[in-house]
Design a protein around this motif. Structure first.
Motif, short mmCIF file in Angstrom:
data_model
loop_
_atom_site.label_atom_id
_atom_site.label_comp_id
_atom_site.label_asym_id
_atom_site.label_seq_id
_atom_site.Cartn_x
_atom_site.Cartn_y
_atom_site.Cartn_z
N LEU A 89 -0.13 -6.45 -6.01
CA LEU A 89 1.29 -6.73 -6.22
C LEU A 89 1.69 -6.52 -7.68
N LEU A 90 0.83 -6.95 -8.59
CA LEU A 90 1.13 -6.77 -10.01
C LEU A 90 1.24 -5.29 -10.36
N ARG A 91 0.29 -4.49 -9.87
CA ARG A 91 0.35 -3.04 -10.17
C ARG A 91 1.59 -2.42 -9.53
N LEU A 92 1.96 -2.90 -8.33
CA LEU A 92 3.15 -2.34 -7.68
C LEU A 92 4.41 -2.66 -8.48
N TYR A 93 4.53 -3.91 -8.92
CA TYR A 93 5.72 -4.26 -9.72
C TYR A 93 5.72 -3.51 -11.05
N CYS A 94 4.53 -3.27 -11.62
CA CYS A 94 4.48 -2.46 -12.84
C CYS A 94 4.99 -1.05 -12.57
N ALA A 95 4.57 -0.48 -11.43
CA ALA A 95 5.03 0.86 -11.09
C ALA A 95 6.53 0.88 -10.81
N LEU A 96 7.01 -0.14 -10.08
CA LEU A 96 8.44 -0.19 -9.77
C LEU A 96 9.27 -0.31 -11.04
N MET A 97 8.81 -1.13 -11.97
CA MET A 97 9.58 -1.36 -13.19
C MET A 97 9.37 -0.25 -14.22
N GLY A 98 8.14 0.24 -14.33
CA GLY A 98 7.84 1.21 -15.37
C GLY A 98 8.12 2.64 -14.98
N LEU A 151 -3.66 -0.32 -16.57
CA LEU A 151 -2.81 -0.37 -15.37
C LEU A 151 -2.99 0.86 -14.49
N GLY A 152 -3.49 1.92 -15.06
CA GLY A 152 -3.69 3.13 -14.27
C GLY A 152 -2.42 3.92 -14.04
N MET A 153 -1.47 3.85 -14.96
CA MET A 153 -0.21 4.57 -14.80
C MET A 153 0.39 4.82 -16.18
N LYS A 154 1.18 5.86 -16.25
CA LYS A 154 1.84 6.21 -17.50
C LYS A 154 3.22 5.58 -17.53
N SER A 169 0.83 -1.21 0.00
CA SER A 169 0.00 0.00 0.00
C SER A 169 0.86 1.25 0.00
N PHE A 170 1.91 1.25 0.85
CA PHE A 170 2.75 2.45 0.99
C PHE A 170 3.50 2.75 -0.31
N VAL A 171 4.19 1.76 -0.85
CA VAL A 171 5.00 2.00 -2.05
C VAL A 171 4.09 2.30 -3.25
N SER A 172 2.95 1.62 -3.34
CA SER A 172 2.01 1.91 -4.43
C SER A 172 1.50 3.34 -4.34
N GLY A 173 1.22 3.78 -3.12
CA GLY A 173 0.74 5.15 -2.94
C GLY A 173 1.76 6.18 -3.38
N LEU A 174 3.06 5.90 -3.12
CA LEU A 174 4.10 6.84 -3.51
C LEU A 174 4.24 6.91 -5.03
#
Length: 1179
Positions: A374-383, A489-492, A291-296
């Motif tokens: 978790l999938l969205r978080l890894y997408c954000a971390l990688m993308g 995914l909800g992210m650019k 939750s924390f890292v996804s929020g950031l």
């Protein structure tokens, strides 16, 4: 701070006891824990309290009892006995001395020259000297920190490093800070302690003894911290110290983490605090770390996103360290990921058990939401943050993405996210085994899509997304795929189109060939009750893309039925994809996929299907018949029909070149569609319909201008206002009980049934327009009966009101019924019926009505409304007809032998000119007929002549006058809409008797000033006379500078004509125009001289032609010269002369025997009128 390992830290239990001053909890502490809190407890026991309550007195006794058995209390009491004021004075002097010497370690006021090391001196010193030693060392560190400009250093201090005296030094430190808070601010002391060994331990003890300062210390350390704490030793020490503080007070850990994010400092601390955080409930769907890292990374604050992304990127550049917070975070995320996997399996053995469904255990339902997060978080971390996954992370991620969730809405969402992650990061699939695993999973998606949609109960499933991506790959729209992935995914994410090449090959060659896509798309069921509330990727998105790529026509797959069903299954709020779908469908009907195959087009919706949608819209039962389709479906079909017809006309040229003639919808179909009723319904649903209402209005204004008349919209505002709503609240139940036969019988028994009919009509006015539709035929058919004598005016006015209300919902049908009902009796006997097409082709049929209508103002108002509508309809009809036939006629035109390139355009120009000439003739004929109606009829002329006295008294209210006002209003609208009509009508001319009416009654008559000079230049004398008569009226009505210049021109033209006209023509010209000069002088006195000169010239010419009567004419000319020179002086004598001294005609001379003589009398009369007019103006 590994140097603090082994030291006893304050426990959370002890800190909470200190924070709440819970004496019972303090008594339960062990001796080691209690020893750390002695400085605060001793001060609490010895200092005079502000709280004098009995409860605190008892608590204080307990604290004293608790301290009585502790030996170290005595040394702390001795420290408190020192004169702190003198100590503070010496400390400030030492600070000033160090400031002067630039911070060099010279003489010290607090501490004299040390004989031994600092530790030995501290051991052998009394309490005061211990305080001085610690204070001097602490001030030296604080000064160095202040001078370091943010650069970190580690100060080697024997006093803070000796393990034997750490507790005594901590006591001294706590007492100094408590007694000298202004000299030693706790935030500055905390900052200084980070630069010595064991600083985190000292810091925790200091804060534990001043628990209220916890937030202040933490905020100060965070504010002065580094933006990236993992990059420097100072940042890591600061993070560790704050982490220890939060372990001591875990309830504030999340608040401290919020401070970290707010300041964008110490990202490692934020992650570390999240790793340390242990929620009370262990069954949360998503872990705090996710939750924390996804929020950031996925929040709206771009500053925070950039800051944390930099933390990830910088952390990857260093070697993998177990102590690194970043690697701790990655390890924890990997553990969470592995924990929710169905079961551990490697891609190496996937081939062996891939064929059996037992090889794939499903993802548990309680883990689906966590897996999606978790999938969205890894997408954000990688993308976004640029994380490069390790082989282990990539392997486990692929295992999770290709797992098979249960058929729930969350499961559909998980599959969609997994699919988009595969597209966004195709590098996760690196080996042939992994690629085979992905293909098998995609095949499973295709197979299970329909089951998932039905079992999960959602309209937007992942099957549509698969189909859409396949279509994008086939049409090579890689940017659209990237946009689709990012929106899901909800992210650019920055995705390179080149990275999708492998996925494109798999999709287009192994999974979805274009023919498979097209055949599958038609079988996809339509979305029931499609609206904007249904989000995600739907079948409509897939069909839209296939239509754009022309896949259906290429593979000869009919899509008409699917589109018709989807339009019929639509509801509000309108889905944003519906209008683009209709537009691209129309384009696929009219435009072939390729020039090589011109027949490769889709089929249009049939007329029978279209009519079925509108059944019951305006039927019986108050327009609320059994409607099978919703208003949304009806409006969409209406938009389709209107757009299709407009596109057909726009593409006529292209279609003619291809020798194609798509079928146009018949006029009878358009007549049966209640366009205005539907538009009125849409007006109340503008918010729900999005852009559909405005699009329909645009199509109407272009193709059906007669349905967009301004007066209709104004009337509709009255019908739908608040007053009619209040009146309908009074509607009784009996209002709906009147049958058609009762109403018709009341009309036929007029005038005897006048009161009964009036009661019925008043009740009908309370009905809504839709409820009034069933009565339309009876009301219009009975209009002819109202032309009889003795019909009350109120009945006529009420019928007019009802007609206007009906006109808002069924104008075209109502107009036809009205025209047929108002025909002359002879035509009614022959039962001649006009159709909509007849009236559109020849609008003048409207004016071939019963002559009595022209003297019945309420029915004349209706007739004029219908006439205006059909004039506009005729223009639209001719424009459309010209477009339909122009290019086809060009093809049949024989080729010129001359071979001139401009030759084929000549027929078009001619046809356009002919069309404009026809419209101009039509409009001018209507205007001329209406002007003729304004003249009194034969029987009315005598009444008008005898009623002159009544008009002078103000009795102007008559049927003729009211009809004239209605006609003038319509002519004003026509002149404003097209000034050329006004020009044409006035060049044609009309009776001079109507000039007072037209100039005064038509506000736009001032535009005639623009073309009067041109009218004066015409060779026909009657046009010149008409121009001067018109100008005289306009000058009186509009005394403008422009009128003055035109009037001056007219006087000059009259002078010129005097020299060229023959005797007979001169008499006829000046006889009609001389009275106009009076109006010129009244409007513009500066013209007096020019007009007087003209009158004298005319008189002289006349005198020269009657030489045999010179005895009479010579004095007459002399008198005119005198009047010209001194009009004011001669005014009264002229009045007398005009009546007594003028030459008398012999009694035997007939009147008008000599035109010149008559003209002379006219000239003098004109002079007299001018003089009288000027005198009246002065008085």
């Amino acid at each position: 701070m590994a140097d603090s390992v082994g030291l006893q830290f304050v426990s959370p239990y002890a800190f909470e006891a200190m924070q709440k001053v819970d004496v019972v909890r303090l008594a339960a502490l062990s001796d080691l824990e209690l020893r750390l809190l002695l400085p605060c407890l001793v001060r609490m026991a010895l200092c005079a309290p502000a709280d004098q309550s009995q409860a605190w007195t008892q608590d204080k006794k307990l604290i004293l009892r608790l301290l009585s058995g502790v030996e170290a209390v005595n040394s702390i009491v001795a420290l408190l006995s020192v004169d702190f004021h003198a100590l503070e004075q010496d400390a400030r002097k030492e600070q000033q001395l160090r400031h002067k010497t630039g911070g060099a370690n010279g003489e010290s006021i607090l501490v004299s020259q040390l004989q031994h090391g600092l530790t030995l001196e501290f051991e052998h010193s009394d309490p005061l000297r211990r305080l001085r030693l610690a204070l001097s060392e602490l001030l030296a560190i604080m000064n160095k920190v202040a001078d370091s400009n943010g650069e970190y250093f580690l100060k080697s201090s024997e006093l803070f490093e000796s393990p034997v005296y750490l507790e005594e030094v901590a006591d001294v430190l706590c007492i100094l800070q408590a007694e000298l808070p202004s000299l030693l601010p706790i935030v500055d002391v905390a900052e200084a302690l980070l630069h010595v060994r064991n600083g985190d331990w000292f810091l925790c003890l200091l804060v534990a003894n001043v628990p209220d300062s916890f937030n202040e210390v933490c905020r100060g350390l965070i504010k002065s911290g580094e933006r990236q704490d993992e990059e420097s030793a100072g940042g890591r020490r600061r993070t560790e110290a704050l982490r220890q503080l939060c372990q001591m007070n875990p309830s504030q850990a999340l608040n401290i983490r919020a401070m970290v994010v707010e300041e964008c400092h110490l990202p490692g601390l934020g992650v570390a605090l999240t790793l340390d955080y242990k929620p009370d409930s262990g069954d949360e769907a998503v872990s705090p770390l996710v939750s924390f890292v996804s929020g950031l990374l996925l929040g709206t604050n771009s500053k925070v996103r950039t800051w944390f992304s930099m933390f990830i990127r910088n952390g990857q550049q260093r070697k993998r360290e177990s102590s690194s917070v970043l690697w701790q975070m990655r390890r924890q995320l990997l553990l969470e990921l592995v924990a929710i996997l169905p079961r551990s399996r490697s891609t190496h053995d996937s081939e062996a058990d891939g064929e059996s469904s037992s090889g794939y255990s499903g993802l548990r339902e309680e883990h689906v939401v966590k897996a999606s997060a978790l999938l969205r978080l890894y997408c954000a971390l990688m993308g976004i943050a640029g994380l490069r996954p390790t082989d282990e992370e990539a392997e486990q991620l692929l295992q999770l993405m290709t797992s098979r969730p249960p058929a729930t809405p969350a499961g559909v969402r998980f599959v969609s996210l997994s699919f988009c992650k595969l597209l966004a990061f195709p590098t996760l699939v690196s080996t042939p085994e992994q690629e085979q695993l992905m293909v098998m999973w995609l095949s499973w998606m295709i197979k299970e899509e329909e089951y998932f949609e039905s079992a999960a109960g959602v309209s937007a499933s992942f099957g549509e997304m698969l189909l859409l991506v396949a279509m994008y790959f086939h049409s090579n729209q890689l940017s659209a795929i990237i946009e689709l992935v990012c929106s899901t995914l909800g992210m650019k994410i920055a995705i390179k189109p080149s990275s999708l090449s492998k996925m494109k090959t798999i999709f287009t060659q192994e999974i979805f060939t274009e023919q498979v896509v097209t055949a599958h798309a038609v079988r996809v069921p339509v979305t029931n009750n499609l609206s904007a509330n249904i989000t995600g990727f739907l079948p409509i998105h897939c069909i839209y893309q296939l239509l754009r790529s022309r896949a259906f026509t290429k593979h000869k797959v009919s899509i008409k039925d699917w589109i018709f069903r989807q339009l019929c299954e639509s509801s509000t709020p309108l889905h944003t994809q519906l209008l683009p779908l209709i537009d691209v469908y129309i384009n696929s009907i009219l435009t072939p996929a390729s020039k090589a195959n011109p027949e490769a087009t889709n089929q249009p919706i049939t007329e029978q299907e279209i009519l079925s949608v509108f059944q019951g819209v305006t039927g019986g039962n108050g327009g609320r018949g059994l409607q099978r389709y919703s208003i949304t479906a009806q409006l969409l079909i209406l938009y389709y029909v209107l757009s299709y017809e407009e596109a057909l006309l726009a593409n006529t040229k292209t279609l003619a070149q291809m020798q194609r003639k798509p079928k146009s919808y018949s006029a009878s179909l358009m007549d049966q569609i209640p366009i205005k009723h539907l538009i009125r319904q849409a007006q109340g649903l503008q918010k729900e319909l999005g852009g559909l209402h405005s699009a329909l209005l645009r199509l109407l204004a272009t193709n059906y201008p007669h349905l967009c008349m301004v007066e209709d919209w104004l009337c509709e505002e009255e019908v739908t206002g608040t007053l009619p709503l209040l009146r309908r609240m009074l509607l009784s139940s009996t209002a709906r009980k009147y049958s058609h036969s009762q109403l018709q019988e009341a009309f036929q028994k007029l005038p005897a049934s006048g009161p009964r009919l009036m009661e019925m009509l008043e009740h009908l006015t309370l009905l809504s327009p839709s409820d009034l539709i069933p009565y339309a035929e009876v009301l219009t058919a009975s209009m002819g009966l109202l032309l009889e004598e003795g019909v009350p005016r109120r009945i006529l006015q009420t019928l007019n009101k009802l007609w206007m209300v009906l006109n808002t919902v069924m104008p075209r049908r109502l107009w036809v019924m009205t025209v047929n009902a108002l025909q002359p009796p002879a035509k009614l006997l022959r039962q001649q019926r006009y159709t909509q097409n007849d009236l559109t082709v020849d609008p003048l049929i409207v004016l071939r009505c019963d002559r009595r209508v022209f003297r019945c103002p309420p029915l004349m108002d209706i007739t004029l409304h219908v006439l205006n509508g059909y004039l506009l309809a005729s223009k639209a009809y001719l424009n459309a007809h010209l477009k339909e036939t122009a290019d086809l006629e060009r093809q049949t035109q024989p080729v010129s032998n001359l071979g001139l390139t401009g030759q084929p355009d000549a027929p078009d120009v001619t046809r356009e000119e002919l069309k404009n000439a026809l419209l101009a003739a039509q409009d001018s004929a209507a205007v001329q007929i209406l002007l003729e109606v304004c003249l009194p009829f034969e029987g009315e002329e005598q009444l008008a002549g005898g009623g002159a006295d009544r008009e002078d008294e103000g009795g102007l209210l008559s049927d003729l006058r009211e009809v004239q006002c209605l006609i003038c209003c319509l002519l004003h609208q026509m002149f404003i809409a097209d000034p050329n009509i006004a020009k044409l009508v006035h060049f044609q001319g009309y009776p001079q008797a109507l000039l007072p009416l037209t100039v005064a009654g038509i506000p736009s008559m001032h535009i005639c000033l623009d073309f009067i000079p041109e009218l004066l230049a015409q060779p026909q004398q009657e046009k010149q006379i008409f121009a001067i008569q018109l100008l005289s009226r306009l000058c009186t009505q509009y005394a403008l500078p422009k009128s003055l210049s035109v009037a001056r021109l007219a006087v000059s033209v009259m002078g010129t004509l005097l020299t060229v006209l023959t005797r007979s023509k001169r008499f006829s010209f000046f006889k009609h125009t001389l009275p106009c000069l009076v109006s010129f002088c009244q409007a513009f006195p500066p013209l007096y001289d020019d007009i007087a000169t003209l009158l004298v010239q005319v008189g002289q010419v006349c005198a020269s032609d009657v030489a045999n009567k010179a005895r009479d004419i010579d004095p007459f000319i002399a008198r005119l010269q005198y009047l010209k020179g001194k009009p004011q002086e001669a005014a009264l004598p002229v009045v007398a002369l005009s009546k007594s001294s003028l030459p008398k005609k012999p009694s035997d001379e007939p009147i008008g025997a000599d035109p010149d003589t008559q003209l002379c009398y006219c000239i003098e009369a004109t002079f007299m009128d001018i003089i009288h007019g000027s005198l009246q103006a002065e008085h």
